[in-house]
Scaffold this motif. Structure first.
Motif, PDB file in Angstrom:
ATOM      1  N   LEU A   1       0.803  -1.214   0.000  1.00 20.83           N
ATOM      2  CA  LEU A   1       0.000   0.000   0.000  1.00 20.83           C
ATOM      3  C   LEU A   1       0.840   1.270   0.000  1.00 20.83           C
ATOM      4  N   GLU A   2       2.157   1.147  -0.041  1.00 12.36           N
ATOM      5  CA  GLU A   2       3.006   2.324  -0.049  1.00 12.36           C
ATOM      6  C   GLU A   2       2.964   3.000  -1.412  1.00 12.36           C
ATOM      7  N   PRO A   3       3.163   4.319  -1.451  1.00 15.62           N
ATOM      8  CA  PRO A   3       3.136   5.039  -2.737  1.00 15.62           C
ATOM      9  C   PRO A   3       4.160   4.478  -3.716  1.00 15.62           C
ATOM     10  N   VAL A   4       3.785   4.514  -4.991  1.00 13.43           N
ATOM     11  CA  VAL A   4       4.636   3.999  -6.063  1.00 13.43           C
ATOM     12  C   VAL A   4       4.796   5.091  -7.098  1.00 13.43           C
ATOM     13  N   ALA A   5       6.024   5.327  -7.535  1.00 15.48           N
ATOM     14  CA  ALA A   5       6.280   6.368  -8.522  1.00 15.48           C
ATOM     15  C   ALA A   5       5.717   5.955  -9.872  1.00 15.48           C
TER      16      ALA A   5
ATOM     17  N   GLY B   1      -2.502 -12.227  -7.227  1.00 17.38           N
ATOM     18  CA  GLY B   1      -2.642 -13.141  -8.354  1.00 17.38           C
ATOM     19  C   GLY B   1      -3.710 -12.722  -9.334  1.00 17.38           C
ATOM     20  N   ILE B   2      -3.988 -11.432  -9.407  1.00 15.08           N
ATOM     21  CA  ILE B   2      -5.024 -10.935 -10.297  1.00 15.08           C
ATOM     22  C   ILE B   2      -4.378 -10.396 -11.565  1.00 15.08           C
ATOM     23  N   THR B   3      -4.746 -10.954 -12.694  1.00 18.29           N
ATOM     24  CA  THR B   3      -4.279 -10.480 -13.986  1.00 18.29           C
ATOM     25  C   THR B   3      -5.459 -10.408 -14.927  1.00 18.29           C
ATOM     26  N   ALA B   4      -5.191  -9.936 -16.144  1.00 21.40           N
ATOM     27  CA  ALA B   4      -6.267  -9.862 -17.129  1.00 21.40           C
ATOM     28  C   ALA B   4      -6.802 -11.248 -17.440  1.00 21.40           C
ATOM     29  N   ALA B   5      -5.934 -12.262 -17.322  1.00 19.12           N
ATOM     30  CA  ALA B   5      -6.361 -13.627 -17.644  1.00 19.12           C
ATOM     31  C   ALA B   5      -7.289 -14.205 -16.594  1.00 19.12           C
ATOM     32  N   THR B   6      -7.252 -13.674 -15.376  1.00 21.03           N
ATOM     33  CA  THR B   6      -8.115 -14.201 -14.309  1.00 21.03           C
ATOM     34  C   THR B   6      -9.475 -13.529 -14.281  1.00 21.03           C
ATOM     35  N   ASP B   7      -9.739 -12.699 -15.279  1.00 20.59           N
ATOM     36  CA  ASP B   7     -11.028 -11.999 -15.392  1.00 20.59           C
ATOM     37  C   ASP B   7     -11.198 -10.953 -14.308  1.00 20.59           C
ATOM     38  N   GLY B   8     -10.085 -10.534 -13.720  1.00 17.74           N
ATOM     39  CA  GLY B   8     -10.126  -9.393 -12.805  1.00 17.74           C
ATOM     40  C   GLY B   8     -10.894  -9.616 -11.534  1.00 17.74           C
ATOM     41  N   VAL B   9     -10.419 -10.516 -10.662  1.00 19.21           N
ATOM     42  CA  VAL B   9     -11.091 -10.718  -9.374  1.00 19.21           C
ATOM     43  C   VAL B   9     -10.686  -9.576  -8.466  1.00 19.21           C
ATOM     44  N   LEU B  10     -11.317  -8.457  -8.660  1.00 18.83           N
ATOM     45  CA  LEU B  10     -10.936  -7.222  -7.994  1.00 18.83           C
ATOM     46  C   LEU B  10     -12.164  -6.610  -7.342  1.00 18.83           C
ATOM     47  N   LYS B  11     -12.052  -6.188  -6.103  1.00 19.78           N
ATOM     48  CA  LYS B  11     -13.191  -5.555  -5.442  1.00 19.78           C
ATOM     49  C   LYS B  11     -12.822  -4.156  -4.943  1.00 19.78           C
ATOM     50  N   THR B  12     -11.981  -4.044  -3.953  1.00 11.20           N
ATOM     51  CA  THR B  12     -11.616  -2.715  -3.449  1.00 11.20           C
ATOM     52  C   THR B  12     -10.103  -2.636  -3.339  1.00 11.20           C
ATOM     53  N   MET B  13      -9.453  -2.360  -4.440  1.00 11.85           N
ATOM     54  CA  MET B  13      -8.002  -2.325  -4.476  1.00 11.85           C
ATOM     55  C   MET B  13      -7.496  -0.889  -4.534  1.00 11.85           C
ATOM     56  N   PRO B  14      -6.263  -0.652  -4.069  1.00 12.30           N
ATOM     57  CA  PRO B  14      -5.719   0.700  -4.102  1.00 12.30           C
ATOM     58  C   PRO B  14      -5.113   1.044  -5.446  1.00 12.30           C
ATOM     59  N   SER B  15      -4.867   2.319  -5.654  1.00 13.04           N
ATOM     60  CA  SER B  15      -4.193   2.773  -6.854  1.00 13.04           C
ATOM     61  C   SER B  15      -3.375   3.990  -6.481  1.00 13.04           C
ATOM     62  N   ALA B  16      -2.812   4.626  -7.485  1.00 20.26           N
ATOM     63  CA  ALA B  16      -2.025   5.816  -7.230  1.00 20.26           C
ATOM     64  C   ALA B  16      -2.890   6.973  -6.744  1.00 20.26           C
ATOM     65  N   ALA B  17      -4.188   6.825  -6.830  1.00 19.75           N
ATOM     66  CA  ALA B  17      -5.138   7.835  -6.368  1.00 19.75           C
ATOM     67  C   ALA B  17      -4.777   9.222  -6.862  1.00 19.75           C
TER      68      ALA B  17
ATOM     69  N   GLU C   1      -4.253  -3.844 -18.533  1.00 22.91           N
ATOM     70  CA  GLU C   1      -3.524  -3.987 -17.273  1.00 22.91           C
ATOM     71  C   GLU C   1      -2.340  -3.033 -17.189  1.00 22.91           C
ATOM     72  N   ALA C   2      -1.665  -2.810 -18.322  1.00 22.12           N
ATOM     73  CA  ALA C   2      -0.484  -1.951 -18.319  1.00 22.12           C
ATOM     74  C   ALA C   2      -0.816  -0.498 -18.014  1.00 22.12           C
ATOM     75  N   LYS C   3      -2.083  -0.102 -18.208  1.00 21.34           N
ATOM     76  CA  LYS C   3      -2.480   1.289 -17.967  1.00 21.34           C
ATOM     77  C   LYS C   3      -3.018   1.507 -16.559  1.00 21.34           C
ATOM     78  N   TYR C   4      -3.131   0.436 -15.781  1.00 19.12           N
ATOM     79  CA  TYR C   4      -3.578   0.609 -14.400  1.00 19.12           C
ATOM     80  C   TYR C   4      -2.522   1.393 -13.627  1.00 19.12           C
ATOM     81  N   PRO C   5      -2.918   2.185 -12.647  1.00 21.08           N
ATOM     82  CA  PRO C   5      -1.925   2.869 -11.806  1.00 21.08           C
ATOM     83  C   PRO C   5      -0.981   1.860 -11.170  1.00 21.08           C
ATOM     84  N   ALA C   6       0.273   2.273 -11.002  1.00 24.55           N
ATOM     85  CA  ALA C   6       1.305   1.340 -10.539  1.00 24.55           C
ATOM     86  C   ALA C   6       0.951   0.703  -9.208  1.00 24.55           C
TER      87      ALA C   6
END
Length: 571
Positions: free
Chosen positions: A232-236, A477-493, A462-467
């Motif tokens: 969850l730490e900031p990513v450049a 283990g979430i990738t485009a191939a897994t159909d995006g099992v994503l619920k509340t994930m962080p981003s660069a905000a 996937e490459a355009k998602y915030p780092a």
């Protein structure tokens, strides 16, 4: 979009109070029959049906909330018995025929063993701790933890993006913070004066929110430097995939310490202007022109306890850039009627809504974000975006009788479904692949909204998602191939650019207590009679006078409190 209200007995014809998706085809529901049920969705070109897989029957009261952890491995359920149970799917474990795992005659999962079976022999409805409980078809679940801390009905639960912590709200007026691996809360917050009907965790863990029947939204912010987790730490920007990886020996997650004094959104302002001598003591212009007086009235931003809903389920966007809060009330002017609405708060200024989404007929109840990010719509690219983000997000807002789907590029509805249920809507849930939006209702039924390919837009590569978001997805283990099992994930905000506030511009007004107003200590209620408790803050600039008052119809007890002017300023 295809709409289907599935005509099965979901919970013994009792209200369906909550639901969430386990996988793209597995739906979990909680009902007033004290049961959590697992279903498989069967989809065909012209119809959608469900198949019952398992009953989880340990709770002793109505199950008000079911929520999966971000990695979909742990299910948290909260009920009227004041308990929060954590479940894991053990379907891959071998089971013996002749009974449910953990019951008399059954062995259950390896590790649950004979001890669980012996305990199960004593009861058939309350599953023993550690025992597996499911259906004979092989869908089985077991309890891994029982979280004990609330003293009354648990109404809402929200997970941290890493899955290491969760927050819960209850009828006991308390908000509890939980750390995984511990059965007792790490923090208990007792600020609310009434039921807490909604909670939400920021994906970064930098704040969490509680929404209460006492007509407040409270934001608890983390103290700087008190918590850390590599995910969850900031990513450049421009960080490579290799640099995003987190080593196994990285430090474990430390739950931040949150400030004891929350940011409270209680009231908003609207302006009423008139010409003439100031009623607040302003002097007339010497040249003979009348001074201008602007009166700012305060009104409650949130609906009161008379609203016919049990829940106020708010949500934070997957990238953390906005918070969408239901059960709002908006009033444009003194003579205007109050309108039910949903407020949108920006991350960089949580005390100032940037817009509201009206729901004139009924109060809004729940908000859920689609787990995917989408490409911007080129057809409206020339129009200034409501939120200046390099992608679009989609979210659903449920009122008592209507579901409206919005997208963040224009903040306009892309779908609206109404009058499909005979009773109030209680909860919403998106499938991980964004194919389904499930709607629960007190009439005992669930409606599935099925979206076609590209109907909501084009998934963001996937490459355009915030780092930061890619780092968490990779760790889970979430990738485009897994159909995006994503619920509340962080981003660069990304911090949104300033957006025109459709409410009232911020007014800087200094406090000027009346001459007959007694001095009180901070945080304490004044001792004057209620008739004198209304505060008035005045500031003069030349001929202009700004007067800030409470609404005349506001309860006197509320007027006497220190209030937050959510749409204009902190007074």
């Amino acid at each position: 979009m295809h709409i289907k209200t599935v005509q099965v007995v979901w919970h013994s014809r009792k209200p369906v109070l909550s639901l969430d998706f386990h996988t793209n085809s597995r739906l979990v529901t909680g009902g007033a029959d004290a049961t959590v049920r697992v279903w498989r969705i069967k989809d065909s070109d012209d119809d959608v049906t469900v198949e019952h897989l398992a009953d989880l029957t340990t709770h002793l009261g109505s199950v008000n909330v079911v929520r999966f952890s971000p990695d979909r491995r742990v299910l948290a359920t909260g009920a009227d018995d004041s308990k929060i149970l954590l479940w894991e799917n053990t379907s891959a474990a071998p089971e013996k025929e002749g009974g449910a795992p953990g019951a008399a005659g059954g062995k259950g999962e390896e590790g649950a063993g004979e001890g669980a079976g012996a305990a199960g022999a004593a009861t058939t409805t309350n599953t023993p701790f550690g025992a597996a409980w499911g259906s004979a078809e092989g869908e089985s679940w077991r309890i891994t933890k029982m979280l004990i801390g609330h003293s009354a009905d648990v109404y809402d639960i929200s997970w941290l993006a890493s899955g290491d912590a969760l927050v819960s709200g209850s009828v006991d007026n308390n908000v509890l913070l939980w750390r995984m691996g511990k059965e007792k809360p790490v923090s208990m917050i007792r600020d609310s004066d009434n039921y807490v009907q909604g909670v939400a965790f920021d994906p970064f863990g930098e704040f969490f929110l509680s929404h209460s029947v006492d007509r407040t939204l409270r934001i608890y912010r983390a103290r700087a430097g008190t918590g850390s987790m590599p995910l969850l730490e900031p990513v450049a920007a421009g960080t490579s995939d290799a640099e995003l990886a987190v080593s196994d020996d990285a430090p474990k997650f430390a739950l931040p310490a949150y400030r004891k004094k929350p940011l409270v959104l209680r009231k908003a302002l609207y302006n009423t202007s008139r010409n003439g001598n100031s009623e607040a003591g302003g002097a007339s212009n010497e040249a003979g022109s009348a001074s201008k007086t602007t009166t700012c009235k305060r009104y409650s931003m949130w609906a009161d306890e008379a609203t016919s809903t049990f829940f106020r389920r708010l949500a934070v966007a997957p990238d953390g850039s906005i918070v969408v809060v239901p059960t709002g009330v908006y009033k444009e002017s003194h003579g205007a009627d109050k309108v039910n609405t949903t407020y949108v708060l920006p991350r960089h200024e949580l005390d100032t809504p940037i817009m509201h989404l009206p729901s004139p007929e009924m109060a809004t109840v729940a908000v859920r974000f689609c787990p995917h990010l989408f490409e911007l719509n080129e057809a409206v690219s020339e129009t200034p975006a409501a939120l200046p983000l390099p992608y679009r997000m989609v979210f659903a807002v449920a009122s008592i009788d209507t579901v409206t789907v919005y997208e963040t590029q224009t903040m306009r509805p892309v779908a609206l479904v109404s009058n499909v249920h005979c009773a109030a809507i209680t909860d919403l849930a998106w499938s991980p692949n964004a194919r389904y939006l499930a709607v629960a209702s007190q009439d005992g039924y669930v409606t599935l909204l099925k979206f076609g390919d590209g109907e909501l837009g084009t998934f963001l590569p996937e490459a355009k998602y915030p780092a930061r978001l890619r780092r968490v997805r990779a760790a889970l283990g979430i990738t485009a191939a897994t159909d995006g099992v994503l619920k509340t994930m962080p981003s660069a905000a990304p911090k949104p650019a300033p957006v025109a506030n459709i409410l009232v511009p911020r007014k800087k007004a200094k406090k000027a207590p009346a001459a007959n107003q007694a001095t009180t200590s901070p945080g304490k209620r004044p001792r004057e009679p209620a008739a004198q408790a209304t505060s008035a803050a005045q500031s003069t600039a030349g001929d202009a006078v700004v007067v800030i008052e409470d609404e005349e119809d506001a309860p006197p007890a509320k007027k006497a409190k220190t209030l937050m002017a959510g749409a204009a300023a902190s007074l």
